[in-house]
Design a protein around this motif. Structure first.
Motif, PDB file in Angstrom:
ATOM      1  N   LEU A 159       0.825  -1.211   0.000  1.00 12.07           N
ATOM      2  CA  LEU A 159       0.000   0.000   0.000  1.00 12.07           C
ATOM      3  C   LEU A 159       0.857   1.258   0.000  1.00 12.07           C
ATOM      4  CD1 LEU A 159      -2.697  -1.025   2.655  1.00 12.07           C
ATOM      5  CD2 LEU A 159      -2.746  -1.354   0.170  1.00 12.07           C
ATOM      6  N   HIS A 160       2.035   1.191   0.599  1.00  9.81           N
ATOM      7  CA  HIS A 160       2.916   2.357   0.685  1.00  9.81           C
ATOM      8  C   HIS A 160       3.872   2.452  -0.490  1.00  9.81           C
ATOM      9  CE1 HIS A 160       2.126   3.773   4.908  1.00  9.81           C
ATOM     10  NE2 HIS A 160       1.478   2.615   4.893  1.00  9.81           N
ATOM     11  N   TRP A 161       4.051   1.350  -1.197  1.00  6.94           N
ATOM     12  CA  TRP A 161       4.969   1.348  -2.319  1.00  6.94           C
ATOM     13  C   TRP A 161       4.614   2.399  -3.379  1.00  6.94           C
ATOM     14  CZ3 TRP A 161       9.442   0.508  -4.343  1.00  6.94           C
ATOM     15  CH2 TRP A 161       9.604   0.346  -5.716  1.00  6.94           C
ATOM     16  N   PRO A 162       3.356   2.567  -3.790  1.00  6.08           N
ATOM     17  CA  PRO A 162       3.056   3.593  -4.795  1.00  6.08           C
ATOM     18  C   PRO A 162       3.477   4.997  -4.374  1.00  6.08           C
ATOM     19  CG  PRO A 162       1.203   2.095  -4.563  1.00  6.08           C
ATOM     20  CD  PRO A 162       2.155   1.774  -3.444  1.00  6.08           C
ATOM     21  N   GLU A 163       3.475   5.253  -3.070  1.00  3.81           N
ATOM     22  CA  GLU A 163       3.861   6.581  -2.575  1.00  3.81           C
ATOM     23  C   GLU A 163       5.373   6.801  -2.636  1.00  3.81           C
ATOM     24  OE1 GLU A 163       3.788   9.041   1.685  1.00  3.81           O
ATOM     25  OE2 GLU A 163       2.685   7.143   1.455  1.00  3.81           O
ATOM     26  N   HIS A 164       6.134   5.730  -2.428  1.00  5.60           N
ATOM     27  CA  HIS A 164       7.582   5.878  -2.286  1.00  5.60           C
ATOM     28  C   HIS A 164       8.385   5.353  -3.470  1.00  5.60           C
ATOM     29  CE1 HIS A 164       6.879   7.140   1.779  1.00  5.60           C
ATOM     30  NE2 HIS A 164       6.359   5.973   2.135  1.00  5.60           N
ATOM     31  N   ARG A 165       7.740   4.733  -4.450  1.00  2.00           N
ATOM     32  CA  ARG A 165       8.491   4.195  -5.579  1.00  2.00           C
ATOM     33  C   ARG A 165       9.004   5.323  -6.463  1.00  2.00           C
ATOM     34  NH1 ARG A 165       3.317   1.587  -8.816  1.00  2.00           N
ATOM     35  NH2 ARG A 165       2.396   3.549  -9.498  1.00  2.00           N
ATOM     36  N   PRO A 166       9.995   5.057  -7.313  1.00  2.00           N
ATOM     37  CA  PRO A 166      10.526   6.093  -8.202  1.00  2.00           C
ATOM     38  C   PRO A 166       9.445   6.628  -9.133  1.00  2.00           C
ATOM     39  CG  PRO A 166      11.979   4.200  -8.147  1.00  2.00           C
ATOM     40  CD  PRO A 166      10.731   3.791  -7.431  1.00  2.00           C
ATOM     41  N   SER A 167       9.529   7.890  -9.417  1.00  2.00           N
ATOM     42  CA  SER A 167       8.540   8.491 -10.317  1.00  2.00           C
ATOM     43  C   SER A 167       8.671   7.953 -11.729  1.00  2.00           C
ATOM     44  CB  SER A 167       8.695  10.021 -10.318  1.00  2.00           C
ATOM     45  OG  SER A 167      10.018  10.389 -10.673  1.00  2.00           O
ATOM     46  N   ASP A 168       9.881   7.585 -12.114  1.00  2.00           N
ATOM     47  CA  ASP A 168      10.105   7.002 -13.433  1.00  2.00           C
ATOM     48  C   ASP A 168       9.923   5.494 -13.345  1.00  2.00           C
ATOM     49  OD1 ASP A 168      10.842   6.243 -15.939  1.00  2.00           O
ATOM     50  OD2 ASP A 168      12.952   6.847 -15.771  1.00  2.00           O
ATOM     51  N   LEU A 169       8.737   5.009 -13.688  1.00  2.00           N
ATOM     52  CA  LEU A 169       8.427   3.596 -13.528  1.00  2.00           C
ATOM     53  C   LEU A 169       9.178   2.715 -14.518  1.00  2.00           C
ATOM     54  CD1 LEU A 169       4.594   3.653 -12.825  1.00  2.00           C
ATOM     55  CD2 LEU A 169       6.483   3.553 -11.215  1.00  2.00           C
ATOM     56  N   THR A 170       9.810   3.303 -15.528  1.00  2.00           N
ATOM     57  CA  THR A 170      10.541   2.486 -16.494  1.00  2.00           C
ATOM     58  C   THR A 170      11.785   1.849 -15.872  1.00  2.00           C
ATOM     59  OG1 THR A 170      11.817   4.402 -17.267  1.00  2.00           O
ATOM     60  CG2 THR A 170       9.739   3.913 -18.398  1.00  2.00           C
ATOM     61  N   VAL A 171      12.202   2.338 -14.699  1.00  2.00           N
ATOM     62  CA  VAL A 171      13.386   1.765 -14.061  1.00  2.00           C
ATOM     63  C   VAL A 171      13.026   0.510 -13.286  1.00  2.00           C
ATOM     64  CG1 VAL A 171      14.409   4.044 -13.844  1.00  2.00           C
ATOM     65  CG2 VAL A 171      13.172   3.085 -11.908  1.00  2.00           C
ATOM     66  N   LEU A 172      11.742   0.153 -13.205  1.00  2.00           N
ATOM     67  CA  LEU A 172      11.309  -0.983 -12.399  1.00  2.00           C
ATOM     68  C   LEU A 172      10.701  -2.078 -13.265  1.00  2.00           C
ATOM     69  CD1 LEU A 172       9.561   0.963  -9.517  1.00  2.00           C
ATOM     70  CD2 LEU A 172      11.767  -0.182  -9.407  1.00  2.00           C
ATOM     71  N   ASP A 173      10.928  -3.303 -12.847  1.00  2.00           N
ATOM     72  CA  ASP A 173      10.324  -4.446 -13.522  1.00  2.00           C
ATOM     73  C   ASP A 173      10.061  -5.531 -12.485  1.00  2.00           C
ATOM     74  OD1 ASP A 173       9.349  -6.189 -15.383  1.00  2.00           O
ATOM     75  OD2 ASP A 173      11.328  -6.940 -15.966  1.00  2.00           O
ATOM     76  N   PRO A 174       8.805  -5.734 -12.043  1.00  2.00           N
ATOM     77  CA  PRO A 174       7.597  -4.993 -12.422  1.00  2.00           C
ATOM     78  C   PRO A 174       7.426  -3.747 -11.569  1.00  2.00           C
ATOM     79  CG  PRO A 174       7.032  -6.745 -10.932  1.00  2.00           C
ATOM     80  CD  PRO A 174       8.515  -6.854 -11.136  1.00  2.00           C
ATOM     81  N   PRO A 175       6.582  -2.786 -12.005  1.00  2.00           N
ATOM     82  CA  PRO A 175       6.392  -1.562 -11.221  1.00  2.00           C
ATOM     83  C   PRO A 175       5.553  -1.777  -9.968  1.00  2.00           C
ATOM     84  CG  PRO A 175       5.009  -1.537 -13.177  1.00  2.00           C
ATOM     85  CD  PRO A 175       5.899  -2.727 -13.305  1.00  2.00           C
ATOM     86  N   ASP A 176       4.678  -2.775  -9.952  1.00  2.00           N
ATOM     87  CA  ASP A 176       3.841  -3.065  -8.783  1.00  2.00           C
ATOM     88  C   ASP A 176       4.508  -4.159  -7.953  1.00  2.00           C
ATOM     89  OD1 ASP A 176       1.866  -1.237  -9.577  1.00  2.00           O
ATOM     90  OD2 ASP A 176       1.026  -2.708 -10.953  1.00  2.00           O
ATOM     91  N   VAL A 177       4.748  -3.880  -6.682  1.00  2.00           N
ATOM     92  CA  VAL A 177       5.530  -4.771  -5.821  1.00  2.00           C
ATOM     93  C   VAL A 177       4.751  -5.045  -4.542  1.00  2.00           C
ATOM     94  CG1 VAL A 177       7.698  -5.037  -4.564  1.00  2.00           C
ATOM     95  CG2 VAL A 177       7.683  -3.867  -6.772  1.00  2.00           C
ATOM     96  N   LEU A 178       4.728  -6.312  -4.126  1.00  2.00           N
ATOM     97  CA  LEU A 178       4.011  -6.699  -2.913  1.00  2.00           C
ATOM     98  C   LEU A 178       4.896  -6.664  -1.679  1.00  2.00           C
ATOM     99  CD1 LEU A 178       2.010  -9.803  -4.227  1.00  2.00           C
ATOM    100  CD2 LEU A 178       1.291  -7.416  -4.174  1.00  2.00           C
ATOM    101  N   ASP A 179       6.187  -6.946  -1.847  1.00  2.00           N
ATOM    102  CA  ASP A 179       7.064  -7.141  -0.693  1.00  2.00           C
ATOM    103  C   ASP A 179       8.351  -6.339  -0.828  1.00  2.00           C
ATOM    104  OD1 ASP A 179       5.436  -9.324   0.580  1.00  2.00           O
ATOM    105  OD2 ASP A 179       5.872 -10.270  -1.338  1.00  2.00           O
ATOM    106  N   ALA A 180       8.977  -6.069   0.311  1.00  2.00           N
ATOM    107  CA  ALA A 180      10.183  -5.241   0.347  1.00  2.00           C
ATOM    108  C   ALA A 180      11.442  -6.014  -0.029  1.00  2.00           C
ATOM    109  CB  ALA A 180      10.353  -4.626   1.735  1.00  2.00           C
ATOM    110  N   HIS A 181      11.328  -7.303  -0.315  1.00  2.00           N
ATOM    111  CA  HIS A 181      12.483  -8.122  -0.670  1.00  2.00           C
ATOM    112  C   HIS A 181      13.549  -8.113   0.423  1.00  2.00           C
ATOM    113  CE1 HIS A 181      10.444  -7.958  -4.492  1.00  2.00           C
ATOM    114  NE2 HIS A 181      11.316  -8.754  -5.044  1.00  2.00           N
TER     115      HIS A 181
END
Length: 408
Positions: free
Chosen positions: A265-287
């Motif tokens: 739920l907090h990931w969308p607030e704190h993830r990078p604004s440039d979603l192209t740097v992520l794969d996948p952009p939606d993440v469930l866990d902090a790894h």
């Protein structure tokens, strides 16, 4: 070290192999239906031990281990009171109960003479999973993932089995390591290789007995220094983004956290604004189990998790030079390292394999122990039946999670 498995130990070997093998084949046990069935099974095993075993004795270290992991689960459940999404936190409680009931059942069922048989079953199960993965060739982004459904989870399972292979006869150990090593290579899991390195270093350290404590401290300091220097050059994928997001989530509520299961739920607030740097952009866990516990459960929750996982380390320290310590310490160290690099907690096949090594260390340090009397047995049996009944009701009536596990 070669430890033959007597005929009377076939049952614990088969039981351990079936549990780990089935969980690994069922997407690593990622989905709630697997948790609920596992909880019912472990409660049933605990009940059988309480009813059938003539004498059950436990040592203080085992009581502390069970109490701390039960305390961590209780804190996960309590976090639903202040959670950003109580339903997610209660779902996390169901997963935590798998680990609580597994540790409890292991303490009640195991004694020192049965540990090697249990470990043999785990190794056999992971070898079978590795062979299935190799034969199926199922992969994601070129990384072999097999029936586990996640390459990194398959990788760490292979590492744990490789480090446990000395429990087998030498010829069988070599035969087991071949498919395990090949599978590990094809997973492409960097975290699993780091965990293997940690396990091998631990094996070298425990070989030197008490003198290894100073060597271990020196190795830890040196390794940390090297990691800090080399960190910019390491390819950690998207993990630094996840870890930074988890720490920012922690800063919002340092003491209690935002509730178990709420990183997503907090990931969308704190993830990078440039979603192209992520794969996948939606993440469930902090790894990372430790950073996720800090973010979701606060300082108190992290302290409970770390304390529970540290209890077997105390047992290892007390029994340096023991052949069982030499066998159990390397895979447990590998598990602790990998849990800080990935979402092992969310994959019961992995976490149960690691916790078995830790619990076995506590059992091996038992000595005579304190006998569990009839009244205490009845109380524990009532608790086991109650937990199993709730898990059964949830299995029959509760929803499952339809969201697939992440592949990164």
């Amino acid at each position: 070290m070669r430890v033959p498995v007597p005929y009377r130990d076939v049952v614990p070997a088969v039981l351990a192999g079936v549990i780990v093998g089935l969980l690994a084949a069922a997407d690593g046990g990622f989905f709630p239906s697997a948790w609920r069935l596992s909880t019912i099974l472990f409660c049933s095993l605990a009940g059988i031990a309480l009813l059938m075993r003539e004498r059950i004795a436990v040592a203080r270290v085992e009581i502390v281990l069970f109490g701390l992991i039960a305390g961590a689960a209780a804190w996960i459940g309590l976090s639903s009171a202040w959670s950003d999404d109580p339903s997610l936190s209660l779902l996390e409680l169901e997963r935590a109960l798998v680990y609580v009931t597994a540790v409890g059942a292991a303490i009640l069922l195991l004694d020192r003479d049965r540990i090697e048989a249990l470990l043999t079953g785990i190794v056999a199960a992971v070898v079978a999973v590795a062979i299935v993965a190799l034969s199926s060739g199922e992969s994601a982004a070129g990384s072999l993932m097999g029936p586990v459904g996640y390459a990194n989870a398959l990788g760490i399972l292979c590492v744990l089995a490789i480090l446990l292979a000395p429990v087998l006869r030498p010829v069988l150990a070599v035969a087991a390591v071949v498919p395990l090593g090949l599978t590990l290579v094809l997973t492409g899991s960097r975290g699993a290789w780091l965990a293997l390195a940690a396990g091998l270093c631990t094996a070298a350290i425990v070989r030197f007995g008490r003198r290894g404590l100073a060597l271990g401290a020196l190795a830890a300091v040196t390794g940390a220094a090297v990691l800090l220097v080399a960190a910019p050059a390491l390819d950690l994928g998207d993990r630094p983004h996840y870890w930074r997001a988890a720490f920012r989530q922690y800063e919002e509520d340092p003491l209690l956290g935002s509730g178990a299961g709420t990183f997503q739920l907090h990931w969308p607030e704190h993830r990078p604004s440039d979603l192209t740097v992520l794969d996948p952009p939606d993440v469930l866990d902090a790894h990372s189990l430790y950073l996720e516990a800090l973010a979701e459960l606060g300082i108190v929750g992290l302290a409970l998790v770390v304390a529970a996982l540290a209890v077997p380390l105390w047992a290892f320290r007390k029994r340096l030079g023991d052949p069982l310590t030499s066998l159990l310490a390397p895979p447990y160290a590998a598990f602790l390292v990998h849990a800080g690099l990935d979402w092992d907690w969310e994959m019961p096949a992995v976490t149960l394999s690691g916790l078995v090594c830790g619990t076995a260390a506590a059992v091996a340090a038992r000595g005579d122990g304190s006998r569990i009397e009839s009244r205490a047995r009845l109380g524990l049996l009532a608790v086991a039946l109650g937990v199993a009944a709730v898990a059964a009701a949830r299995f029959l009536l509760g929803p499952d999670v339809e969201q697939a596990p992440p592949t990164a």
